[in-house]
Design a protein around this motif. Structure first.
Motif, short mmCIF file in Angstrom:
data_model
loop_
_atom_site.label_atom_id
_atom_site.label_comp_id
_atom_site.label_asym_id
_atom_site.label_seq_id
_atom_site.Cartn_x
_atom_site.Cartn_y
_atom_site.Cartn_z
N VAL A 179 -16.85 14.76 33.49
CA VAL A 179 -15.67 14.90 34.34
C VAL A 179 -15.23 13.53 34.84
N LEU A 180 -16.19 12.69 35.21
CA LEU A 180 -15.86 11.34 35.67
C LEU A 180 -15.17 10.54 34.57
N GLU A 181 -15.72 10.58 33.36
CA GLU A 181 -15.13 9.83 32.25
C GLU A 181 -13.71 10.30 31.97
N GLU A 182 -13.53 11.61 31.93
CA GLU A 182 -12.19 12.13 31.66
C GLU A 182 -11.22 11.71 32.76
N THR A 183 -11.68 11.74 33.99
CA THR A 183 -10.82 11.35 35.10
C THR A 183 -10.45 9.87 35.00
N VAL A 184 -11.42 9.01 34.77
CA VAL A 184 -11.16 7.57 34.70
C VAL A 184 -10.28 7.25 33.51
N ARG A 185 -10.46 7.95 32.38
CA ARG A 185 -9.61 7.69 31.22
C ARG A 185 -8.14 7.95 31.55
N PRO B 130 -11.62 20.80 39.35
CA PRO B 130 -11.10 21.59 38.23
C PRO B 130 -9.65 21.23 37.90
N ALA B 131 -8.81 21.05 38.93
CA ALA B 131 -7.41 20.72 38.69
C ALA B 131 -7.29 19.36 38.02
N LEU B 132 -8.13 18.43 38.44
CA LEU B 132 -8.09 17.09 37.86
C LEU B 132 -8.41 17.12 36.38
N LEU B 133 -9.40 17.87 36.01
CA LEU B 133 -9.76 17.95 34.60
C LEU B 133 -8.65 18.62 33.79
N LEU B 134 -8.06 19.66 34.35
CA LEU B 134 -6.96 20.33 33.66
C LEU B 134 -5.76 19.39 33.50
N GLU B 135 -5.43 18.65 34.55
CA GLU B 135 -4.30 17.74 34.47
C GLU B 135 -4.58 16.61 33.48
N ALA B 136 -5.84 16.14 33.47
CA ALA B 136 -6.19 15.09 32.52
C ALA B 136 -6.04 15.59 31.10
N THR B 137 -6.48 16.80 30.86
CA THR B 137 -6.37 17.37 29.52
C THR B 137 -4.91 17.56 29.13
N ALA B 138 -4.13 18.08 30.06
CA ALA B 138 -2.71 18.29 29.77
C ALA B 138 -2.00 16.96 29.49
N ASP B 139 -2.34 15.93 30.24
CA ASP B 139 -1.72 14.62 30.05
C ASP B 139 -2.04 14.04 28.68
N ARG B 140 -3.31 14.16 28.31
CA ARG B 140 -3.71 13.63 26.99
C ARG B 140 -3.09 14.45 25.87
N MET B 141 -2.98 15.74 26.08
CA MET B 141 -2.35 16.58 25.06
C MET B 141 -0.87 16.21 24.89
N ALA B 142 -0.21 15.87 26.02
CA ALA B 142 1.21 15.55 25.95
C ALA B 142 1.47 14.26 25.17
N GLN B 143 0.48 13.39 25.10
CA GLN B 143 0.65 12.12 24.39
C GLN B 143 0.37 12.26 22.89
N LEU B 144 -0.11 13.40 22.49
CA LEU B 144 -0.40 13.59 21.07
C LEU B 144 0.86 14.00 20.32
N PRO B 145 0.95 13.63 19.04
CA PRO B 145 2.02 14.20 18.21
C PRO B 145 1.89 15.73 18.18
N THR B 146 2.98 16.38 17.89
CA THR B 146 3.01 17.85 17.95
C THR B 146 1.94 18.47 17.06
N ALA B 147 1.82 17.98 15.84
CA ALA B 147 0.84 18.56 14.91
C ALA B 147 -0.58 18.36 15.41
N ALA B 148 -0.89 17.18 15.95
CA ALA B 148 -2.23 16.92 16.47
C ALA B 148 -2.53 17.82 17.65
N ALA B 149 -1.55 18.01 18.53
CA ALA B 149 -1.75 18.91 19.66
C ALA B 149 -1.99 20.34 19.18
#
Length: 987
Positions: A251-257, A280-299
């Motif tokens: 969780v720390l690594e994902e947050t810092v990334r 929990p919200a922080l991890l979800l937001e981190a995941t959503a942010d990283r997903m948003a930066q992916l190309p559509t097919a990769a996501a």
């Protein structure tokens, strides 16, 4: 094979695990070795293993070691050994040219290696023999590989077969093998043991356990600094990071990334919003942010992998991805799938595992992505996964059921669940069968008749498993359906009654359900007979013996003309158990004949059950060799039939056998392991609590002893196994006398005697009656003590009960001591001692020997000193240190010089045996006065011992002794003082 087999993505500098890393690295360097790495999700188990292997490979002069890595999956299929087979399958051409012929047994599991494996041996007829041959084949292959590290991760998801195989390797590892197993304790099956049952590594094998805990604030700061270019956060920011992430590295690594991604080159991170984010919200937001930066097919690939849930091949992910776009033709891969996976891997959202499978670095990441999917998208993707998996051969039934349920295809869910139940049942995976049936019965849309059919099957399976809490609730709910046919209702209620009696320990409720079921089964006499036979088991409830005898007579009448072998064995086995419980001398011959009636699986299961009950009865009677024999036979048959409950009950009997026969070394740990394994299964837990209570009492740990002994039965007598209840009550009465409360001790003993008198089975009173007589004597109620002794003897007349016979002679010795007839007491105690020793029951033999010696001293006989010294030596050999100390004090008081067993020379800076005893009690928080009472020393002597302990351990306070020398490292010690084995033994 090179180390790159693990393919774990490098993230940041490894921090905060120096001690754990060193321990694991040293274990890898000293094969054979077994390392258990334990920790919660996201705690860094995989990273620790990765670093230890990297450092071990880089050590100068270290031999080149092959690394084989695999992991268990969260969706178990009813096909065992998969994780181990998968990691061996990757060997390919690296297999040695000459292998042990037994390795041919692996052909069926690894057909792609058939060209380099020896010919397959002829299949044995017995399933257990087939399994054992496979285990030997795996071991032989690993031995042929030489220096090898085998890593199996996520053992908490392992199937029963994989656990058995890993336990086989742990019990006898090849010389060059280092085995590393990781698991999450909170996700282990009921029992909490990573390998399913207790294990013991052989001598010469290094075994370590490496628990991983959350990082402390200093380590959080160091990890954050490593991820941000060695720019450590302020102390306040580090503390807030620690609070927000709970110190969980993932969780720390994902947050810092995520926070690092928002920082411009060279600038320090912006921490302003950190304090307002929940973990929990922080991890979800981190995941959503990283997903948003992916190309559509990769996501899309990441979302598809989240729905698939377990690491999957590219083809499956591509098939699921197709839900986002045009459907590919059957057999074709979506054109962009490969490129999309590549981009997801490069972004760190997915990672590659062995065998070309792709998944998430951690389950938390999968859950975070999955939670972002809208409901309609989830249903569509699960439908796509269901369609793709349905084309496989063989079909992964558990995964198909999972996806069918989540896409809303209820008919497919029912179908695949039932097929998975059948497959699991065929493989003997009772736990999975019960789990799947429970899931089906949770669906309120099932029609009444279908629900009743499934409930009947669940009740049957659960009755031989260990899990019971959820099943009992579901079955009770099904029984409330007024539309259920009476015969089906009776079948379900019968098995519910068995479940409540055997696993749950709710005897009153269970007997009531069983009796009701017998009435409902009037049109199904075979099942009614089973219910009657169950009600004949005397340890259930407080009904008198004649009630149990009437039930078994009715059951015998019903099965007399029936040809169902399993039914006849079930009734006859319970009848034999009832007769043996009363000490019937003619029942043993029929018990022997029962062992030969094992033609079918159903018959073997019933013989296994009977063997467990006979072993328990033999233990109560004092026929310990017979108890061992029937216990081993019952365990063997239960394992062959896939009946975990039947396997476990004989292990509970084994704990009491070990206590009675003096095998105390490691017994406390075995009992604690049993408690963890059975997850509260009543009878087995009662055995474990009883033994732990007796051992704690022996060590003078009064609070622990009282709690354990009460948990063994006296806390709820109506719902306790009657045999254990009698022994536990005796232990509590002894404890009360040892603590100086003779009135409470006498009351406890007499309550237990009243229960025995009502039941009418006096062979169960072998532990209790001497204790009750001693308590009455201590209260000067000599006439009652004499009457109880006479009653005990009369009730034992004509019974084959050697333990109770020895106890009766001890009662006579206690009475003679109280009446002032030392020579009569000596004769009685000497005969009791010989009878106990013949069983053997060495602790009781030593206690009666001590009582005889005290009476010799009271009569002025010089031989009493020698007999007392012998008793002290016997106690010491057992580990009954407190009893030995009591004898040595009596010798000092008699004027005899007691040879020092401790010695004043040769220990140097190490603790002497006496100092080790004192250190153990100090670590438990005992005062000097309490220690003096336990060890029969003066407080001044104890004070001197404590001073030496503190000096030798180099600690400044008593509190530090517990961390320097934990109490749990001490071996089991002796038994509590009291007068039950000899009335002359005083506090």
């Amino acid at each position: 094979m090179p180390y790159a087999v693990l393919r774990s993505p490098q993230t940041s500098r490894f921090v905060g695990r120096g001690d754990e890393l060193g321990a694991l690295r040293e274990a890898l360097a000293t094969a054979p070795s077994v390392a258990f790495v334990e920790g919660e999700a996201g705690i860094g188990k995989t990273r620790l293993i990765h670093e230890a292997l990297r450092e071990a490979a880089g050590r100068p002069g270290a031999p080149r070691r092959r690394v084989l890595a695999g992991s268990c999956l969260p969706l178990r299929e009813p096909f065992p050994y998969g994780p181990v087979v998968d990691l061996l399958r990757g060997l390919g051409e690296d297999l040695p040219s000459r292998l042990n012929p037994v390795c041919g047994a692996l052909r069926a599991y690894m057909p792609e290696l058939a060209a380099v494996l020896p010919p397959a041996p002829d299949p044995p007829a017995d399933h257990r023999a087939t399994q054992h041959r496979l285990f030997r084949a795996v071991r032989a292959l690993l031995e042929a590989l030489g220096h090898t590290v085998v890593v199996v991760e996520d053992v908490h998801w392992a199937d029963d077969g994989t656990r058995d195989l890993l336990r086989f390797l742990v019990d006898a590892p090849p010389p060059g093998l280092s085995l590393v197993l990781s698991y999450r304790r909170e996700d282990l099956p009921a029992g909490g043991l990573p390998l399913g049952r207790a294990h013991r590594c052989p001598p010469g094998t290094t075994e370590i356990r490496v628990p991983l805990h959350p990082l402390d604030p200093a380590a959080v700061s160091a990890l954050a600094a490593a991820m941000t270019g060695d720019r450590p956060p302020t102390e306040e920011l580090a503390a807030e990071l620690h609070r927000t992430t709970a110190g969980i590295p993932f969780v720390l690594e994902e947050t810092v990334r995520v926070l690092s991604a928002g920082a411009r080159g060279g600038q320090r991170l912006d921490w302003d919003g950190l304090a307002h984010m929940r973990v929990p919200a922080l991890l979800l937001e981190a995941t959503a942010d990283r997903m948003a930066q992916l190309p559509t097919a990769a996501a899309d690939a990441v979302r598809a992998a989240a729905v698939v849930r377990v690491p999957a091949e590219e083809d499956l992910i591509a098939d699921v991805m197709a839900a986002f776009g045009p459907q590919p033709r059957t057999g074709e891969r979506a054109p962009a799938a490969g490129a999309a996976l590549r981009e997801a891997l490069q972004a760190g959202m997915l990672h590659e595992e062995d065998g070309g499978r792709y998944g998430f670095r951690h389950t938390l990441a999968q859950q975070a992505v999955y939670s972002t999917l809208p409901g309609p998208d989830r249903h569509l993707l699960h439908r796509q996964a269901l369609t793709a998996l349905a084309r496989r051969d063989p079909q992964p039934l558990v995964r198909l059921a999972y996806h069918a349920r989540l896409c809303g295809d209820w008919s497919a869910w029912y179908r695949y669940c039932e097929q998975a139940v059948d497959a699991a049942h065929a493989m003997g995976d009772t736990a999975l069968v019960v789990e799947l049936l429970e899931e089906l019965l949770c669906d309120d849309r099932l029609p009444t008749r279908e629900r009743g059919r499934l409930a009947a099957r669940l009740s049957t399976e659960a009755a031989v498993g260990l899990a019971h809490r959820r099943a009992t609730g579901l079955l009770r709910r099904v029984l409330r359906d007024a539309g259920l046919p009476e015969g089906l209702r009776g079948e379900i209620r019968l098995n519910l009654g068995l479940l409540l009696n055997n696993q749950a320990g709710r005897y009153q409720e269970g007997r009531a359900d069983t009796a009701t079921a017998v009435a409902e089964l009037r049109e199904r006499p075979a099942l009614a007979a089973r219910g009657m036979a169950a009600l004949a088991m005397p340890s259930w409830g407080d009904e008198p013996l004649h009630v149990h005898q009437r039930w078994i007579e009715r059951a015998e009448e019903l099965v007399a003309a029936r040809t169902d072998g399993a039914l006849r064995i079930a009734v006859r086995g319970n009848h034999l158990s009832l007769r043996l419980s009363t000490g019937s001398p003619t029942a043993w011959e029929q018990a022997e004949a029962l062992l030969g009636q094992c033609r079918t699986v159903a018959e073997r299961r019933e013989v296994a059950r009977a063997c467990g009950n006979i072993a328990d009865a033999a233990t109560c009677l004092g026929h310990y060799e017979a108890a061992r024999r029937y216990r081993l036979e019952g365990r063997r048959l239960a394992a062959e039939c896939g009946a975990p409950y039947l396997e476990s009950i004989v292990e509970g009997t084994a704990l009491r056998l070990a206590w009675y026969t003096g095998h105390w070394d490691g017994l406390a740990e075995r009992a604690r392991n049993a408690l963890g394994l059975v997850g509260g299964v009543s009878g087995i837990a009662a055995d474990a609590h009883l033994v732990l209570g007796l051992l704690a009492s022996a060590r003078g740990e009064w609070e622990e002893a009282e709690a354990r002994l009460r948990d063994a039965g006296p806390a709820d007598p109506a719902n306790a196994p009657a045999t254990i209840l009698a022994a536990a009550s005796a232990g509590l009465a002894r404890l009360r006398l040892a603590c100086g409360d003779a009135e409470a001790g006498c009351a406890e003993a007499l309550r237990a005697v009243a229960r025995i008198r009502k039941k009418g089975i006096w062979t169960w009173a072998a532990d209790l009656t001497p204790m009750a007589v001693a308590a009455l004597v201590r209260r000067a109620r000599h006439a009652e003590a004499a009457a109880l002794t006479v009653e005990f003897g009369e009730r034992l007349a004509g019974r084959d009960a050697p333990l109770a016979a020895a106890a009766h002679r001890a009662c006579q010795g206690i009475l003679a001591t109280a009446q002032g007839h030392p020579q009569d007491a000596v004769d009685a105690f000497t005969e009791a001692r010989a009878a106990y020793a013949a069983l053997p029951q060495p602790y009781s033999a030593a206690r009666t020997g001590e009582a005889a010696a005290r009476n010799l001293l009271a009569a002025g006989e010089g031989s009493g000193s020698g007999a007392l010294a012998q008793a002290a030596a016997e106690f010491e050999a057992l580990g009954a240190i407190r009893d030995a100390a009591r004898c040595r004090r009596a010798l000092r008081q008699s004027g005899r010089v007691v040879p020092s067993r401790r010695g004043r020379r040769g220990y140097g800076g190490a603790l002497s045996p006496r100092e080790a005893e004192v250190a153990r009690l100090v670590a438990l928080g005992r005062t000097n006065r309490e220690i003096a009472e336990v060890l029969f020393l003066s407080p001044r002597t104890v004070e001197q011992h404590v001073a030496r302990v503190l000096r030798k351990l180099n600690v400044a306070s008593r509190a530090q002794v517990a961390t320097t020398r934990p109490a749990c490292e001490e071996p089991p010690e002796g038994a509590a003082r009291g007068g039950e084995g000899g009335g002359a033994a005083h506090r």
